[in-house]
Motif scaffolding. Sequence first.
Motif, PDB file in Angstrom:
ATOM      1  N   SER A 126       1.078   6.546  -8.677  1.00 55.37           N
ATOM      2  CA  SER A 126       2.276   6.778  -9.485  1.00 55.37           C
ATOM      3  C   SER A 126       1.784   7.053 -10.899  1.00 55.37           C
ATOM      4  O   SER A 126       0.793   6.480 -11.347  1.00 55.37           O
ATOM      5  CB  SER A 126       3.242   5.589  -9.397  1.00 55.37           C
ATOM      6  N   SER A 199      -4.508   2.670  -9.896  1.00 54.68           N
ATOM      7  CA  SER A 199      -3.578   2.484 -11.017  1.00 54.68           C
ATOM      8  C   SER A 199      -4.079   3.337 -12.162  1.00 54.68           C
ATOM      9  O   SER A 199      -5.184   3.108 -12.654  1.00 54.68           O
ATOM     10  CB  SER A 199      -3.548   1.022 -11.458  1.00 54.68           C
ATOM     11  N   THR A 202       0.755   5.695 -16.973  1.00 59.93           N
ATOM     12  CA  THR A 202       1.887   6.620 -16.834  1.00 59.93           C
ATOM     13  C   THR A 202       1.534   8.015 -17.366  1.00 59.93           C
ATOM     14  O   THR A 202       0.600   8.169 -18.156  1.00 59.93           O
ATOM     15  CB  THR A 202       3.110   6.099 -17.613  1.00 59.93           C
ATOM     16  N   GLU A 309       8.358  -4.516  -2.994  1.00 64.50           N
ATOM     17  CA  GLU A 309       7.450  -5.460  -3.670  1.00 64.50           C
ATOM     18  C   GLU A 309       6.189  -4.757  -4.129  1.00 64.50           C
ATOM     19  O   GLU A 309       5.676  -4.993  -5.215  1.00 64.50           O
ATOM     20  CB  GLU A 309       7.090  -6.609  -2.706  1.00 64.50           C
ATOM     21  N   GLU A 310       5.692  -3.874  -3.255  1.00 62.73           N
ATOM     22  CA  GLU A 310       4.379  -3.268  -3.490  1.00 62.73           C
ATOM     23  C   GLU A 310       4.378  -2.269  -4.645  1.00 62.73           C
ATOM     24  O   GLU A 310       3.320  -1.815  -5.059  1.00 62.73           O
ATOM     25  CB  GLU A 310       3.872  -2.569  -2.211  1.00 62.73           C
ATOM     26  N   ILE A 311       5.548  -1.909  -5.130  1.00 65.41           N
ATOM     27  CA  ILE A 311       5.556  -1.001  -6.293  1.00 65.41           C
ATOM     28  C   ILE A 311       5.982  -1.771  -7.546  1.00 65.41           C
ATOM     29  O   ILE A 311       6.497  -1.189  -8.492  1.00 65.41           O
ATOM     30  CB  ILE A 311       6.418   0.260  -6.044  1.00 65.41           C
ATOM     31  N   GLY A 312       5.751  -3.075  -7.540  1.00 66.35           N
ATOM     32  CA  GLY A 312       5.971  -3.852  -8.760  1.00 66.35           C
ATOM     33  C   GLY A 312       7.022  -4.940  -8.650  1.00 66.35           C
ATOM     34  O   GLY A 312       7.706  -5.230  -9.630  1.00 66.35           O
ATOM     35  N   LEU A 314       9.852  -5.021  -7.281  1.00 64.11           N
ATOM     36  CA  LEU A 314      11.163  -4.507  -7.700  1.00 64.11           C
ATOM     37  C   LEU A 314      12.328  -5.170  -6.963  1.00 64.11           C
ATOM     38  O   LEU A 314      13.371  -5.442  -7.558  1.00 64.11           O
ATOM     39  CB  LEU A 314      11.230  -2.991  -7.532  1.00 64.11           C
ATOM     40  N   GLU A 317      12.819  -8.714  -8.281  1.00 68.69           N
ATOM     41  CA  GLU A 317      13.333  -8.628  -9.663  1.00 68.69           C
ATOM     42  C   GLU A 317      14.814  -8.266  -9.649  1.00 68.69           C
ATOM     43  O   GLU A 317      15.618  -8.830 -10.385  1.00 68.69           O
ATOM     44  CB  GLU A 317      12.589  -7.534 -10.440  1.00 68.69           C
ATOM     45  N   SER A 386       1.281 -11.988  -8.550  1.00 69.31           N
ATOM     46  CA  SER A 386       1.084 -10.902  -7.578  1.00 69.31           C
ATOM     47  C   SER A 386       2.004 -10.894  -6.374  1.00 69.31           C
ATOM     48  O   SER A 386       1.737 -10.190  -5.411  1.00 69.31           O
ATOM     49  CB  SER A 386      -0.353 -10.846  -7.041  1.00 69.31           C
ATOM     50  N   SER A 391       9.029 -13.287  -9.666  1.00 71.48           N
ATOM     51  CA  SER A 391      10.386 -12.955 -10.117  1.00 71.48           C
ATOM     52  C   SER A 391      11.261 -14.199 -10.175  1.00 71.48           C
ATOM     53  O   SER A 391      12.047 -14.375 -11.113  1.00 71.48           O
ATOM     54  CB  SER A 391      11.021 -11.934  -9.173  1.00 71.48           C
TER      55      SER A 391
END
Length: 449
Positions: A126, A199, A202, A309-312, A314, A317, A386, A391
């Motif tokens: 990403s 990683s 951005t 979960e694996e993209i942060g 989300l 959260e 991790s 969250s």
Amino acid sequence: MKRKNKFAALTLTASLMLSGVVMMPADFSGPATAEAAKPGNPAAFDKKVTARIDERRIYEDVRRLSVDIGPRVAGTEEERVAAGMIRERLQSYGYEIDVQEFAIPDTMVGHLSTSGGEEVTVSIPSGSASTPPDGLTAPLYDAGLGYPEDFTEAAAGKIALIQRGEIGFRDKIDHAAAAGASAVLIYDNSEQSGPPNMSIGTDAPIPVAGIKKVSGEALLEDIAATGGSVTLKVDALSGRTSQNIIAKRTPKKGTNHEIVYVSAHFDSVPLAPGANDNASGTATALEIARVLKSYPIDKEVRFVFVGAEEIGLLGSEHYVSTLSGQELSRSLTNFNMDMVGTGWENATAIYLNTVDGLPNLSTESAMAAGERIGTPSELVLYKRGSSDHVSFHEAGIPAVNFIRREPGTAALEPYYHSPEDTIDHISIGRLKEAGDLVGSAVYSVIRSN
Ligand code: BES
Ligand code: ZN
């Protein structure tokens, strides 16, 4: 055991921990099959859980998720199918279900082929730029490790092939862009079964793809050295969503009960069947939900199955962001399971990860349950984020993540985030251990008699 004693057990554990008493058996060197059971003295309420946790059911669900469905990347159809399976199951157990759908950022997908017609498996980080819709076709430029001096004028307009290592991914990318390269392929520096998940930060200036070491070496030999070209296509998938599935049960009497959360993420990284990460936690949480579906409770219990979960983190959260102030104030604790089923022989310990490294109600009730039921594995309280417990913790809810690791080194299984994270590396015995431990701990907190 009466309620008074229930909390006495927690206090005893807490004081043992504070006094530095090591609560684990010394034997943690043996292979998975030889994990020696601790002497246990299960309470009647523990047996109501451990007698019914059925590891074959857990294993079957790991199979459904990791074999029948396969990789469950956030925002894909497979993740959605997994969410549907979880929802139907929880409905069949009689829980009240909430489905939350939430937007996720654009994900990048890629495709790489050679002028010789061969397909190369890629992983697009990403933050990569996109290519034109038909892709970008150019010769390869061998840029070594991607230091500035590895680039000459000949790199302009070509696709730079760079080996992983020594300097960061983003430095390599920025050096290639500065030299006028049109895209970057980064190949791994060790033999892994899948391309590297990188990683890169951005807004990279050019498209970026990760490929395996063997693919990079083959491209160097067959394409870069012979003047052939490759075509790289990178697209952003936009407007995608993921889901959380929440199953809830409240005590028959009263209102405004305290809330206990049991959570697990059901998504995976690309190309990984995610049998351990995290079909194992998902399937174990489903089995705990089945066993606890009709026992009398004096607290509200919520099984929170999260996507993305694996993209942060989300999904989790998003979930905690939907809790009202009133719900937050009623929130007691969170038990999160992530990677509880690996058969990797060195992972003889169950780590209880908390964000601050400190014990809390979840860790204490699990340590106490482990002692009572004689959990065979060493239990280790450890400071680590991790996963979705972060969250809950950040929302002010005490939380723990259960995960199998190698004691001492805290190493994760070698199959982590790779195509090797398959059901072949799952231990049925360890699924049972996780179900018994977490199920007993949860029940010890929510039970009413
Ligand atoms: N299950 C993994 C890893 C993990 C490691 C969980 C240690 C709990 C303790 C998890 O799904 C994962 O890969 N997490 C990411 C971070 C996340 C914020 C994307 C990681 O550790 O790289
Ligand atoms: Zn995970």
